[in-house]
Design a protein around this motif. Structure first.
Motif, PDB file in Angstrom:
ATOM      1  N   GLN A  68     -72.308  84.614  82.064  1.00 26.56           N
ATOM      2  CA  GLN A  68     -72.551  83.422  82.860  1.00 26.56           C
ATOM      3  C   GLN A  68     -71.898  83.490  84.242  1.00 26.56           C
ATOM      4  OE1 GLN A  68     -70.329  83.709  80.409  1.00 26.56           O
ATOM      5  NE2 GLN A  68     -68.426  82.778  81.111  1.00 26.56           N
ATOM      6  N   ASN A  69     -72.308  82.547  85.085  1.00 29.36           N
ATOM      7  CA  ASN A  69     -71.684  82.304  86.384  1.00 29.36           C
ATOM      8  C   ASN A  69     -71.416  80.806  86.424  1.00 29.36           C
ATOM      9  OD1 ASN A  69     -71.733  81.341  89.225  1.00 29.36           O
ATOM     10  ND2 ASN A  69     -71.968  83.515  89.675  1.00 29.36           N
ATOM     11  N   SER A  70     -70.161  80.431  86.561  1.00 27.72           N
ATOM     12  CA  SER A  70     -69.785  79.019  86.418  1.00 27.72           C
ATOM     13  C   SER A  70     -70.351  78.121  87.508  1.00 27.72           C
ATOM     14  CB  SER A  70     -68.264  78.873  86.363  1.00 27.72           C
ATOM     15  OG  SER A  70     -67.695  79.363  87.569  1.00 27.72           O
ATOM     16  N   THR A  99     -79.234  79.040  76.164  1.00 28.01           N
ATOM     17  CA  THR A  99     -78.912  79.368  77.549  1.00 28.01           C
ATOM     18  C   THR A  99     -79.985  78.807  78.462  1.00 28.01           C
ATOM     19  OG1 THR A  99     -78.256  81.185  79.027  1.00 28.01           O
ATOM     20  CG2 THR A  99     -80.117  81.609  77.549  1.00 28.01           C
ATOM     21  N   SER A 100     -79.883  79.117  79.720  1.00 27.36           N
ATOM     22  CA  SER A 100     -80.969  78.850  80.658  1.00 27.36           C
ATOM     23  C   SER A 100     -81.160  80.100  81.499  1.00 27.36           C
ATOM     24  CB  SER A 100     -80.694  77.615  81.515  1.00 27.36           C
ATOM     25  OG  SER A 100     -79.402  77.629  82.022  1.00 27.36           O
ATOM     26  N   ILE A 101     -82.418  80.324  81.887  1.00 30.72           N
ATOM     27  CA  ILE A 101     -82.763  81.539  82.625  1.00 30.72           C
ATOM     28  C   ILE A 101     -83.697  81.208  83.777  1.00 30.72           C
ATOM     29  CG2 ILE A 101     -82.465  83.083  80.644  1.00 30.72           C
ATOM     30  CD1 ILE A 101     -85.510  83.119  80.336  1.00 30.72           C
ATOM     31  N   LEU A 117     -83.469  77.637  77.102  1.00 32.71           N
ATOM     32  CA  LEU A 117     -83.826  78.313  75.858  1.00 32.71           C
ATOM     33  C   LEU A 117     -82.910  77.801  74.759  1.00 32.71           C
ATOM     34  CD1 LEU A 117     -84.241  82.125  76.667  1.00 32.71           C
ATOM     35  CD2 LEU A 117     -85.966  80.571  75.816  1.00 32.71           C
ATOM     36  N   ALA A 118     -83.490  77.433  73.630  1.00 31.13           N
ATOM     37  CA  ALA A 118     -82.688  77.093  72.456  1.00 31.13           C
ATOM     38  C   ALA A 118     -82.147  78.384  71.851  1.00 31.13           C
ATOM     39  CB  ALA A 118     -83.559  76.356  71.435  1.00 31.13           C
ATOM     40  N   ALA A 119     -81.167  78.280  70.981  1.00 29.96           N
ATOM     41  CA  ALA A 119     -80.679  79.466  70.270  1.00 29.96           C
ATOM     42  C   ALA A 119     -81.853  80.107  69.534  1.00 29.96           C
ATOM     43  CB  ALA A 119     -79.585  79.070  69.290  1.00 29.96           C
ATOM     44  N   ASN A 120     -81.988  81.423  69.681  1.00 25.17           N
ATOM     45  CA  ASN A 120     -83.102  82.212  69.134  1.00 25.17           C
ATOM     46  C   ASN A 120     -84.448  81.816  69.724  1.00 25.17           C
ATOM     47  OD1 ASN A 120     -81.667  84.018  67.370  1.00 25.17           O
ATOM     48  ND2 ASN A 120     -81.158  82.169  66.205  1.00 25.17           N
ATOM     49  N   GLY A 121     -84.430  81.178  70.889  1.00 25.40           N
ATOM     50  CA  GLY A 121     -85.664  80.818  71.575  1.00 25.40           C
ATOM     51  C   GLY A 121     -86.223  81.986  72.359  1.00 25.40           C
ATOM     52  N   LYS A 122     -87.478  81.842  72.740  1.00 21.30           N
ATOM     53  CA  LYS A 122     -88.149  82.877  73.531  1.00 21.30           C
ATOM     54  C   LYS A 122     -88.792  82.234  74.750  1.00 21.30           C
ATOM     55  CE  LYS A 122     -89.237  85.982  69.672  1.00 21.30           C
ATOM     56  NZ  LYS A 122     -88.605  85.231  68.589  1.00 21.30           N
ATOM     57  N   THR A 140     -73.798  78.441  82.563  1.00 19.94           N
ATOM     58  CA  THR A 140     -72.580  78.284  83.375  1.00 19.94           C
ATOM     59  C   THR A 140     -71.296  78.302  82.553  1.00 19.94           C
ATOM     60  OG1 THR A 140     -72.814  75.887  83.249  1.00 19.94           O
ATOM     61  CG2 THR A 140     -73.774  76.985  85.186  1.00 19.94           C
ATOM     62  N   SER A 141     -71.408  78.522  81.238  1.00 22.75           N
ATOM     63  CA  SER A 141     -70.193  78.561  80.412  1.00 22.75           C
ATOM     64  C   SER A 141     -70.313  79.654  79.359  1.00 22.75           C
ATOM     65  CB  SER A 141     -69.976  77.208  79.722  1.00 22.75           C
ATOM     66  OG  SER A 141     -70.956  77.024  78.710  1.00 22.75           O
ATOM     67  N   SER A 142     -69.211  79.937  78.690  1.00 23.90           N
ATOM     68  CA  SER A 142     -69.211  80.988  77.669  1.00 23.90           C
ATOM     69  C   SER A 142     -70.078  80.629  76.466  1.00 23.90           C
ATOM     70  CB  SER A 142     -67.781  81.278  77.216  1.00 23.90           C
ATOM     71  OG  SER A 142     -67.205  80.108  76.669  1.00 23.90           O
ATOM     72  N   SER A 143     -70.516  79.378  76.382  1.00 25.68           N
ATOM     73  CA  SER A 143     -71.401  78.981  75.270  1.00 25.68           C
ATOM     74  C   SER A 143     -72.867  78.956  75.692  1.00 25.68           C
ATOM     75  CB  SER A 143     -70.982  77.612  74.722  1.00 25.68           C
ATOM     76  OG  SER A 143     -71.080  76.638  75.732  1.00 25.68           O
ATOM     77  N   THR A 144     -73.162  79.416  76.918  1.00 32.64           N
ATOM     78  CA  THR A 144     -74.561  79.468  77.380  1.00 32.64           C
ATOM     79  C   THR A 144     -74.872  80.816  78.041  1.00 32.64           C
ATOM     80  OG1 THR A 144     -73.956  78.368  79.456  1.00 32.64           O
ATOM     81  CG2 THR A 144     -74.805  76.960  77.674  1.00 32.64           C
ATOM     82  N   ARG A 145     -74.403  81.878  77.412  1.00 33.03           N
ATOM     83  CA  ARG A 145     -74.711  83.227  77.897  1.00 33.03           C
ATOM     84  C   ARG A 145     -76.097  83.648  77.415  1.00 33.03           C
ATOM     85  NH1 ARG A 145     -68.862  85.465  75.928  1.00 33.03           N
ATOM     86  NH2 ARG A 145     -67.671  84.806  77.767  1.00 33.03           N
ATOM     87  N   LEU A 146     -76.671  84.630  78.103  1.00 35.85           N
ATOM     88  CA  LEU A 146     -77.960  85.201  77.692  1.00 35.85           C
ATOM     89  C   LEU A 146     -77.665  86.405  76.804  1.00 35.85           C
ATOM     90  CD1 LEU A 146     -81.029  85.560  77.756  1.00 35.85           C
ATOM     91  CD2 LEU A 146     -80.814  86.555  80.040  1.00 35.85           C
TER      92      LEU A 146
END
Length: 167
Positions: A68-70, A99-101, A117-122, A140-146
């Motif tokens: 991520q980037n905060s 995450t978001s992309i 994206l939800a967890a395990n989303g495509k 933006t946080s360690s809980s929303t990494r790709l």
């Protein structure tokens, strides 16, 4: 007169036999990763980069971790590249972590609209006009990494159109 008639028939025959026949599209899918950069097949490859992320990309539990980037300007990236004789039909990426992309095409720095994206989303991008697409981790946080756990690319040979032979 007969030579001209034969020549006209010959021209029709040549032009008729040089029109391109579309082959079926090819799809290559990967769900387990062992490297941060690799070939998916002899046409498609991927590379990763730290981008604005906190750490270099890494492989963990058969997934590529992009960090991520905060400040929300984009973290780690994965770039999918296709041989220039081919064209993308679609590219789908998946993440085990929510995450978001966003993505960019070729050397453009203008990102697409950010998608969640939800967890395990495509997330699928169709009609890509270019030879590479780069996905940016917008979390933006360690809980929303790709955490890339799925990559699927459908492609076809470029349609070069009919070839005209002049005699």
């Amino acid at each position: 007169g007969l030579i001209f008639v034969l020549l006209a028939i010959f021209r029709l025959f040549l032009v008729g036999n040089f029109t391109k026949v579309d082959a079926a599209a090819t799809t290559v899918t990967k769900t387990s990763f062992s490297a941060t950069s690799a070939d998916l097949d002899n046409v498609v490859s991927y590379t990763t980069a730290k981008g604005g992320g906190t750490t270099n990309p890494a492989v963990n539990s058969n997934q590529i971790r992009l960090y991520q980037n905060s400040n929300g300007t984009g973290g780690g990236t994965i770039t999918i590249t296709i041989d220039s004789n081919y064209e993308f039909k679609s590219v789908t990426i998946g993440s085990s972590m929510k995450t978001s992309i966003a993505y960019t095409i070729d050397s453009s720095t203008t990102k697409s609209t950010t998608a969640s994206l939800a967890a395990n989303g495509k997330y699928t991008v169709d009609n890509i006009d270019g030879t590479s697409i780069t996905f940016h981790c917008m979390g933006t946080s360690s809980s929303t990494r790709l955490y890339v756990n799925y990559l699927s690319v459908t492609y076809d040979m470029k349609n070069t159109g009919a070839t005209t032979v002049v005699i």
